[in-house]
Design a protein around this motif. Structure first.
Motif, PDB file in Angstrom:
ATOM      1  N   ARG A  50       0.818  -1.206   0.000  1.00 18.31           N
ATOM      2  CA  ARG A  50       0.000   0.000   0.000  1.00 18.31           C
ATOM      3  C   ARG A  50       0.858   1.264   0.000  1.00 18.31           C
ATOM      4  NH1 ARG A  50      -4.030  -2.406  -2.173  1.00 18.31           N
ATOM      5  NH2 ARG A  50      -4.941  -4.069  -0.895  1.00 18.31           N
ATOM      6  N   ARG A  51       0.285   2.339  -0.473  1.00 17.06           N
ATOM      7  CA  ARG A  51       0.976   3.625  -0.510  1.00 17.06           C
ATOM      8  C   ARG A  51       1.488   3.997   0.887  1.00 17.06           C
ATOM      9  NH1 ARG A  51      -1.693   9.493  -2.239  1.00 17.06           N
ATOM     10  NH2 ARG A  51       0.209  10.719  -1.907  1.00 17.06           N
ATOM     11  N   GLY A  52       2.756   4.367   0.950  1.00 14.54           N
ATOM     12  CA  GLY A  52       3.364   4.742   2.214  1.00 14.54           C
ATOM     13  C   GLY A  52       3.947   3.585   2.997  1.00 14.54           C
ATOM     14  N   GLU A  53       3.701   2.356   2.564  1.00 14.77           N
ATOM     15  CA  GLU A  53       4.206   1.176   3.263  1.00 14.77           C
ATOM     16  C   GLU A  53       5.622   0.856   2.795  1.00 14.77           C
ATOM     17  OE1 GLU A  53       2.978  -3.529   4.021  1.00 14.77           O
ATOM     18  OE2 GLU A  53       1.793  -2.267   2.678  1.00 14.77           O
ATOM     19  N   ALA A  54       6.440   0.335   3.709  1.00 14.11           N
ATOM     20  CA  ALA A  54       7.811  -0.058   3.378  1.00 14.11           C
ATOM     21  C   ALA A  54       7.838  -1.513   2.928  1.00 14.11           C
ATOM     22  CB  ALA A  54       8.723   0.133   4.571  1.00 14.11           C
ATOM     23  N   LEU A  55       8.420  -1.759   1.777  1.00 12.65           N
ATOM     24  CA  LEU A  55       8.615  -3.125   1.295  1.00 12.65           C
ATOM     25  C   LEU A  55       9.726  -3.798   2.089  1.00 12.65           C
ATOM     26  CD1 LEU A  55       8.050  -5.352  -0.817  1.00 12.65           C
ATOM     27  CD2 LEU A  55       9.701  -4.198  -2.319  1.00 12.65           C
ATOM     28  N   PHE A  56      10.809  -3.076   2.310  1.00 18.53           N
ATOM     29  CA  PHE A  56      11.873  -3.504   3.215  1.00 18.53           C
ATOM     30  C   PHE A  56      12.507  -2.247   3.787  1.00 18.53           C
ATOM     31  CE2 PHE A  56      13.623  -3.717  -1.148  1.00 18.53           C
ATOM     32  CZ  PHE A  56      14.607  -2.742  -1.074  1.00 18.53           C
ATOM     33  N   ARG A  57      13.223  -2.413   4.903  1.00 19.04           N
ATOM     34  CA  ARG A  57      13.816  -1.267   5.577  1.00 19.04           C
ATOM     35  C   ARG A  57      15.332  -1.409   5.683  1.00 19.04           C
ATOM     36  NH1 ARG A  57      10.337   2.280   7.646  1.00 19.04           N
ATOM     37  NH2 ARG A  57       8.169   1.653   8.000  1.00 19.04           N
ATOM     38  N   LEU A  58      15.984  -0.277   5.842  1.00 22.89           N
ATOM     39  CA  LEU A  58      17.423  -0.237   6.056  1.00 22.89           C
ATOM     40  C   LEU A  58      17.805  -1.161   7.203  1.00 22.89           C
ATOM     41  CD1 LEU A  58      20.229   1.176   5.613  1.00 22.89           C
ATOM     42  CD2 LEU A  58      19.506   2.826   7.345  1.00 22.89           C
ATOM     43  N   GLY A  59      18.740  -2.067   6.938  1.00 16.74           N
ATOM     44  CA  GLY A  59      19.201  -2.985   7.968  1.00 16.74           C
ATOM     45  C   GLY A  59      18.484  -4.317   7.990  1.00 16.74           C
ATOM     46  N   ASP A  60      17.358  -4.434   7.270  1.00 14.67           N
ATOM     47  CA  ASP A  60      16.653  -5.720   7.204  1.00 14.67           C
ATOM     48  C   ASP A  60      17.547  -6.773   6.551  1.00 14.67           C
ATOM     49  OD1 ASP A  60      14.413  -4.675   8.358  1.00 14.67           O
ATOM     50  OD2 ASP A  60      13.163  -4.710   6.562  1.00 14.67           O
ATOM     51  N   LEU A  95      13.753  -4.629 -10.818  1.00 14.48           N
ATOM     52  CA  LEU A  95      14.020  -5.447  -9.638  1.00 14.48           C
ATOM     53  C   LEU A  95      14.532  -4.572  -8.509  1.00 14.48           C
ATOM     54  CD1 LEU A  95      15.729  -8.698 -10.990  1.00 14.48           C
ATOM     55  CD2 LEU A  95      13.470  -8.497  -9.956  1.00 14.48           C
ATOM     56  N   MET A  96      14.051  -4.834  -7.301  1.00 13.66           N
ATOM     57  CA  MET A  96      14.509  -4.121  -6.123  1.00 13.66           C
ATOM     58  C   MET A  96      15.140  -5.105  -5.148  1.00 13.66           C
ATOM     59  SD  MET A  96      11.266  -1.583  -5.529  1.00 13.66           S
ATOM     60  CE  MET A  96      12.158  -0.720  -4.246  1.00 13.66           C
ATOM     61  N   GLY A  97      16.064  -4.598  -4.346  1.00 16.50           N
ATOM     62  CA  GLY A  97      16.740  -5.430  -3.358  1.00 16.50           C
ATOM     63  C   GLY A  97      18.166  -5.743  -3.722  1.00 16.50           C
ATOM     64  N   LEU A  98      18.618  -5.299  -4.899  1.00 13.06           N
ATOM     65  CA  LEU A  98      19.977  -5.591  -5.338  1.00 13.06           C
ATOM     66  C   LEU A  98      21.022  -4.941  -4.443  1.00 13.06           C
ATOM     67  CD1 LEU A  98      19.365  -5.085  -9.156  1.00 13.06           C
ATOM     68  CD2 LEU A  98      19.863  -7.265  -8.053  1.00 13.06           C
ATOM     69  N   ASP A  99      20.618  -3.926  -3.689  1.00 14.36           N
ATOM     70  CA  ASP A  99      21.551  -3.224  -2.807  1.00 14.36           C
ATOM     71  C   ASP A  99      22.101  -4.132  -1.712  1.00 14.36           C
ATOM     72  OD1 ASP A  99      18.674  -2.944  -1.844  1.00 14.36           O
ATOM     73  OD2 ASP A  99      19.779  -2.337  -0.048  1.00 14.36           O
ATOM     74  N   ALA A 100      21.393  -5.244  -1.434  1.00 18.43           N
ATOM     75  CA  ALA A 100      21.769  -6.115  -0.315  1.00 18.43           C
ATOM     76  C   ALA A 100      22.696  -7.257  -0.713  1.00 18.43           C
ATOM     77  CB  ALA A 100      20.504  -6.676   0.344  1.00 18.43           C
ATOM     78  N   PHE A 101      23.036  -7.365  -1.981  1.00 18.91           N
ATOM     79  CA  PHE A 101      23.855  -8.490  -2.444  1.00 18.91           C
ATOM     80  C   PHE A 101      25.170  -8.600  -1.672  1.00 18.91           C
ATOM     81  CE2 PHE A 101      21.604  -9.230  -6.589  1.00 18.91           C
ATOM     82  CZ  PHE A 101      21.529 -10.598  -6.450  1.00 18.91           C
ATOM     83  N   GLY A 102      25.859  -7.497  -1.483  1.00 16.14           N
ATOM     84  CA  GLY A 102      27.191  -7.564  -0.912  1.00 16.14           C
ATOM     85  C   GLY A 102      27.243  -7.708   0.592  1.00 16.14           C
ATOM     86  N   THR A 103      26.226  -7.226   1.288  1.00 16.71           N
ATOM     87  CA  THR A 103      26.267  -7.173   2.746  1.00 16.71           C
ATOM     88  C   THR A 103      25.257  -8.086   3.427  1.00 16.71           C
ATOM     89  OG1 THR A 103      24.694  -5.322   2.800  1.00 16.71           O
ATOM     90  CG2 THR A 103      27.042  -4.776   2.643  1.00 16.71           C
ATOM     91  N   ASP A 104      24.370  -8.693   2.644  1.00 11.83           N
ATOM     92  CA  ASP A 104      23.302  -9.548   3.183  1.00 11.83           C
ATOM     93  C   ASP A 104      22.305  -8.779   4.043  1.00 11.83           C
ATOM     94  OD1 ASP A 104      24.128 -11.896   1.929  1.00 11.83           O
ATOM     95  OD2 ASP A 104      25.532 -12.370   3.528  1.00 11.83           O
ATOM     96  N   GLN A 105      22.296  -7.470   3.909  1.00 14.84           N
ATOM     97  CA  GLN A 105      21.247  -6.678   4.530  1.00 14.84           C
ATOM     98  C   GLN A 105      21.004  -5.434   3.675  1.00 14.84           C
ATOM     99  OE1 GLN A 105      22.725  -5.776   8.466  1.00 14.84           O
ATOM    100  NE2 GLN A 105      23.709  -3.884   7.788  1.00 14.84           N
TER     101      GLN A 105
END
Length: 248
Positions: A50-60, A95-105
């Motif tokens: 939903r609008r305004g909802e977080a799909l994932f958060r920093l540190g997840d 695609l989203m979430g690629l930022d976590a490849f290197g750090t696993d979060q």
């Protein structure tokens, strides 16, 4: 995930990549039929955000990639003094979430700018499947490379370009991405606010508004609220010629 969501029956919302109109954008081409079936099976389900909802958060913890089916997201980081910095905008077919490849979060928070729908790709399934399907493995590396190039483009945008060039690159990039999805490259709605655009481009809100007004006065665009009509695409391209656009 930042919050629990209602579990939707998989038979009702199963994402079928082989018949999805966005498969050419977020998944590799040329897969054999049996490989597409394997990929279909790796997808959990379509998920509403939903609008305004977080799909994932920093540190997840990194568990999944997410293919945007409908809607727009922004990714943000928050500074120590609580200020939000927009790091990107993502639309259908990306695609989203690629930022976590290197750090696993996750290194950022992804927030829906409107009601959205995503397909969840659990990474452990995708990783195992990539070992069996070389084309998928190559595509994942290509996506990671594209993410690096996008970050480099953002650094150049913030470091070397004038305000007019930054906004021109932003509009041109958005126009190209819309065209790639079969939408009009000259008429589109900005799902993000002027303030969010300014945060992304490293510009003050007043500068963003003033630059939009200048482009309209010059006859390059027509602005009606969030509705943008590009009237002189050649002029915008000429302004940013020699600059590196932000590729997604």
């Amino acid at each position: 995930m930042s919050a629990a969501r209602e579990i939707i029956p998989i038979h009702a919302l199963k994402a079928v990549c082989s018949t999805c109109s966005l498969q050419e954008l977020c998944l590799p081409l040329g897969l054999a039929q049996e490989e597409m079936v394997q990929l279909d099976d790796a997808i959990n389900q379509r998920m509403p955000v939903r609008r305004g909802e977080a799909l994932f958060r920093l540190g997840d913890a990194f568990r999944s990639l997410y293919a945007v089916r409908t809607g727009f997201f922004k990714t943000v980081v928050v500074s120590e003094d609580g200020r939000e910095q927009v790091t990107g905008f993502h639309m259908a077919g990306e695609l989203m979430g690629l930022d976590a490849f290197g750090t696993d979060q996750h290194g950022c928070t992804a927030i829906a700018l409107e009601d959205c729908e995503v397909c969840e790709l659990p990474y452990h399934r995708l990783e195992n499947l990539a070992l069996e399907i070389p084309a998928l493995n190559r595509h994942l590396y290509k996506l990671m490379s594209r993410e690096i190039i996008r970050d480099q483009g953002a650094m150049l945008l913030l470091g070397n370009m004038r305000a007019e060039e930054r906004l021109a690159v932003f509009l041109l990039n958005l126009s190209q991405r819309m065209a790639a999805r079969g939408f009009s490259s000259r008429q589109f709605v900005l799902r993000m606010t002027r303030e969010e655009i300014g945060s992304y481009l490293g510009m003050k809100l007043e500068t963003v508004s003033r630059t939009f007004s200048r482009f309209q006065q010059d006859g390059w665009i027509k602005v009606q609220g969030k509705q943008i009509e590009v009237l002189d695409l050649a002029a915008i391209k000429q302004l940013v010629s020699g600059c590196i656009g932000l590729q997604h």
